[in-house]
Design a protein around this motif. Structure first.
Motif, PDB file in Angstrom:
ATOM      1  N   ALA A 151      23.964  52.953  26.354  1.00 50.51           N
ATOM      2  CA  ALA A 151      25.086  52.260  27.001  1.00 50.51           C
ATOM      3  C   ALA A 151      24.644  50.889  27.502  1.00 50.51           C
ATOM      4  CB  ALA A 151      25.635  53.092  28.144  1.00 50.51           C
ATOM      5  N   GLY A 152      23.358  50.695  27.680  1.00 48.70           N
ATOM      6  CA  GLY A 152      22.833  49.398  28.099  1.00 48.70           C
ATOM      7  C   GLY A 152      23.100  48.301  27.087  1.00 48.70           C
ATOM      8  N   LEU A 153      23.307  48.663  25.820  1.00 51.78           N
ATOM      9  CA  LEU A 153      23.611  47.654  24.795  1.00 51.78           C
ATOM     10  C   LEU A 153      24.934  46.954  25.077  1.00 51.78           C
ATOM     11  CD1 LEU A 153      22.466  49.421  21.516  1.00 51.78           C
ATOM     12  CD2 LEU A 153      21.345  47.556  22.743  1.00 51.78           C
ATOM     13  N   ALA A 154      25.897  47.681  25.623  1.00 52.50           N
ATOM     14  CA  ALA A 154      27.171  47.053  25.989  1.00 52.50           C
ATOM     15  C   ALA A 154      26.952  46.037  27.097  1.00 52.50           C
ATOM     16  CB  ALA A 154      28.178  48.117  26.432  1.00 52.50           C
ATOM     17  N   MET A 155      26.083  46.363  28.039  1.00 52.70           N
ATOM     18  CA  MET A 155      25.765  45.417  29.115  1.00 52.70           C
ATOM     19  C   MET A 155      25.045  44.194  28.555  1.00 52.70           C
ATOM     20  SD  MET A 155      24.588  47.975  32.189  1.00 52.70           S
ATOM     21  CE  MET A 155      24.017  46.636  33.210  1.00 52.70           C
ATOM     22  N   VAL A 156      24.174  44.402  27.594  1.00 48.38           N
ATOM     23  CA  VAL A 156      23.452  43.279  26.977  1.00 48.38           C
ATOM     24  C   VAL A 156      24.443  42.343  26.293  1.00 48.38           C
ATOM     25  CG1 VAL A 156      21.830  42.657  25.138  1.00 48.38           C
ATOM     26  CG2 VAL A 156      21.256  44.489  26.716  1.00 48.38           C
ATOM     27  N   LEU A 157      25.373  42.903  25.519  1.00 47.62           N
ATOM     28  CA  LEU A 157      26.359  42.071  24.818  1.00 47.62           C
ATOM     29  C   LEU A 157      27.275  41.340  25.791  1.00 47.62           C
ATOM     30  CD1 LEU A 157      27.331  44.340  21.801  1.00 47.62           C
ATOM     31  CD2 LEU A 157      26.034  42.213  21.760  1.00 47.62           C
ATOM     32  N   LEU A 158      27.794  42.047  26.786  1.00 44.66           N
ATOM     33  CA  LEU A 158      28.669  41.418  27.760  1.00 44.66           C
ATOM     34  C   LEU A 158      27.924  40.345  28.549  1.00 44.66           C
ATOM     35  CD1 LEU A 158      31.423  41.339  29.218  1.00 44.66           C
ATOM     36  CD2 LEU A 158      30.451  42.975  30.835  1.00 44.66           C
ATOM     37  N   GLY A 159      26.720  40.638  28.985  1.00 44.74           N
ATOM     38  CA  GLY A 159      25.929  39.674  29.740  1.00 44.74           C
ATOM     39  C   GLY A 159      25.569  38.449  28.923  1.00 44.74           C
ATOM     40  N   ALA A 160      25.231  38.646  27.645  1.00 42.57           N
ATOM     41  CA  ALA A 160      24.903  37.512  26.778  1.00 42.57           C
ATOM     42  C   ALA A 160      26.128  36.639  26.551  1.00 42.57           C
ATOM     43  CB  ALA A 160      24.347  38.008  25.446  1.00 42.57           C
ATOM     44  N   PHE A 161      27.286  37.255  26.380  1.00 42.23           N
ATOM     45  CA  PHE A 161      28.512  36.484  26.165  1.00 42.23           C
ATOM     46  C   PHE A 161      28.861  35.648  27.386  1.00 42.23           C
ATOM     47  CE2 PHE A 161      33.170  36.102  26.332  1.00 42.23           C
ATOM     48  CZ  PHE A 161      33.359  35.362  25.181  1.00 42.23           C
ATOM     49  N   VAL A 162      28.873  36.275  28.560  1.00 37.18           N
ATOM     50  CA  VAL A 162      29.258  35.567  29.781  1.00 37.18           C
ATOM     51  C   VAL A 162      28.159  34.607  30.246  1.00 37.18           C
ATOM     52  CG1 VAL A 162      29.863  35.873  32.216  1.00 37.18           C
ATOM     53  CG2 VAL A 162      30.834  37.394  30.497  1.00 37.18           C
ATOM     54  N   GLY A 163      26.917  35.018  30.129  1.00 40.75           N
ATOM     55  CA  GLY A 163      25.818  34.225  30.662  1.00 40.75           C
ATOM     56  C   GLY A 163      25.396  33.041  29.819  1.00 40.75           C
ATOM     57  N   PHE A 164      25.534  33.137  28.509  1.00 40.05           N
ATOM     58  CA  PHE A 164      24.975  32.104  27.640  1.00 40.05           C
ATOM     59  C   PHE A 164      26.005  31.267  26.890  1.00 40.05           C
ATOM     60  CE2 PHE A 164      21.590  35.532  27.488  1.00 40.05           C
ATOM     61  CZ  PHE A 164      20.865  34.978  28.514  1.00 40.05           C
ATOM     62  N   SER A 165      27.297  31.569  27.014  1.00 42.56           N
ATOM     63  CA  SER A 165      28.325  30.784  26.328  1.00 42.56           C
ATOM     64  C   SER A 165      28.465  29.404  26.985  1.00 42.56           C
ATOM     65  CB  SER A 165      29.671  31.506  26.356  1.00 42.56           C
ATOM     66  OG  SER A 165      29.611  32.682  25.596  1.00 42.56           O
ATOM     67  N   THR A 166      28.501  28.366  26.161  1.00 43.40           N
ATOM     68  CA  THR A 166      28.610  26.992  26.655  1.00 43.40           C
ATOM     69  C   THR A 166      29.616  26.221  25.815  1.00 43.40           C
ATOM     70  OG1 THR A 166      26.830  26.197  25.221  1.00 43.40           O
ATOM     71  CG2 THR A 166      26.198  26.922  27.424  1.00 43.40           C
ATOM     72  N   SER A 167      30.007  25.061  26.305  1.00 44.38           N
ATOM     73  CA  SER A 167      30.818  24.143  25.502  1.00 44.38           C
ATOM     74  C   SER A 167      29.948  22.949  25.142  1.00 44.38           C
ATOM     75  CB  SER A 167      32.071  23.700  26.259  1.00 44.38           C
ATOM     76  OG  SER A 167      31.734  23.024  27.442  1.00 44.38           O
ATOM     77  N   ARG A 168      30.193  22.391  23.979  1.00 46.92           N
ATOM     78  CA  ARG A 168      29.336  21.348  23.447  1.00 46.92           C
ATOM     79  C   ARG A 168      30.149  20.454  22.522  1.00 46.92           C
ATOM     80  NH1 ARG A 168      24.044  21.581  22.659  1.00 46.92           N
ATOM     81  NH2 ARG A 168      23.994  23.682  23.490  1.00 46.92           N
ATOM     82  N   THR A 169      29.719  19.205  22.404  1.00 51.60           N
ATOM     83  CA  THR A 169      30.311  18.279  21.444  1.00 51.60           C
ATOM     84  C   THR A 169      29.228  17.836  20.475  1.00 51.60           C
ATOM     85  OG1 THR A 169      31.877  17.492  23.097  1.00 51.60           O
ATOM     86  CG2 THR A 169      31.567  16.117  21.174  1.00 51.60           C
ATOM     87  N   THR A 170      29.550  17.876  19.194  1.00 54.67           N
ATOM     88  CA  THR A 170      28.615  17.456  18.158  1.00 54.67           C
ATOM     89  C   THR A 170      29.200  16.240  17.453  1.00 54.67           C
ATOM     90  OG1 THR A 170      28.001  19.768  17.854  1.00 54.67           O
ATOM     91  CG2 THR A 170      27.310  18.229  16.142  1.00 54.67           C
ATOM     92  N   VAL A 171      28.379  15.200  17.298  1.00 50.64           N
ATOM     93  CA  VAL A 171      28.812  13.964  16.651  1.00 50.64           C
ATOM     94  C   VAL A 171      27.996  13.775  15.372  1.00 50.64           C
ATOM     95  CG1 VAL A 171      29.092  11.477  16.889  1.00 50.64           C
ATOM     96  CG2 VAL A 171      29.332  12.946  18.891  1.00 50.64           C
ATOM     97  N   ASP A 172      28.676  13.607  14.246  1.00 47.32           N
ATOM     98  CA  ASP A 172      28.036  13.303  12.968  1.00 47.32           C
ATOM     99  C   ASP A 172      28.252  11.820  12.708  1.00 47.32           C
ATOM    100  OD1 ASP A 172      27.118  13.089  10.383  1.00 47.32           O
ATOM    101  OD2 ASP A 172      28.154  14.879   9.667  1.00 47.32           O
ATOM    102  N   PHE A 173      27.194  11.033  12.870  1.00 50.05           N
ATOM    103  CA  PHE A 173      27.306   9.578  12.781  1.00 50.05           C
ATOM    104  C   PHE A 173      27.511   9.100  11.348  1.00 50.05           C
ATOM    105  CE2 PHE A 173      24.859  10.229  16.709  1.00 50.05           C
ATOM    106  CZ  PHE A 173      25.713   9.596  17.591  1.00 50.05           C
TER     107      PHE A 173
END
Length: 157
Positions: free
Chosen positions: A40-62
């Motif tokens: 059941a700890g795998l569900a905690m790992v997935l939920l924690g990774a989603f909430v803890g590590f999700s970010t917003s970013r902008t990528t520019v291709d020059f």
């Protein structure tokens, strides 16, 4: 070009704010530890990774003159579509104030306020399309605005 790079990425914010990111990281670590005892700890790992590590970013291709705002789910799965940079578009600086609120177990609010400067991409009518990058100092924002404007051949607002 900027260090001879053709594609550059700028991290903007954590998707769930600083409190959500801290809580997600805690749940992720607790899930790793509890996986030794139960699957059941795998569900905690997935939920924690989603909430803890999700970010917003902008990528520019020059080289291809395009830009993409993306949410990086789990920290590495990029979502979002590319926008072609057209001649009528422009870059400008805006001051952003954000506040994140969380409540403790005793129902007391915890407010975290952030203030920064962001470079935005504007369309030909002056409406904001997306944020390109963020910075803390006005001098850095001004120099980065000029660099990006020159590299992408865009007007500055």
């Amino acid at each position: 070009m900027r260090n001879n790079l053709t594609v550059e990425s700028f991290r903007l914010d954590k998707s769930f704010g600083p409190v959500g990111s801290s809580a997600g990281t805690f749940v992720f670590i607790a899930g790793i530890i509890s996986t030794w005892f139960s699957l059941a700890g795998l569900a905690m790992v997935l939920l924690g990774a989603f909430v803890g590590f999700s970010t917003s970013r902008t990528t520019v291709d020059f080289n291809k003159k395009r830009i993409r705002f993306s949410n990086d789910l789990f920290g590495f799965v990029k979502t979002g579509k590319w926008i072609i940079i057209e001649p009528g578009m422009a870059l400008g600086i805006r001051h952003e104030d954000r506040a994140w609120r969380a409540y403790s177990r005793s129902n007391r609010p915890l407010d975290i306020e952030t203030s920064d400067l962001r470079i935005f991409l504007f369309d030909s009518s002056g409406k904001i399309i997306l944020p390109v990058m963020k910075t803390d100092s006005p001098e850095t924002a001004e120099t980065e605005l000029v660099k990006l404007g020159n590299q992408l051949n865009l007007n500055l607002v």
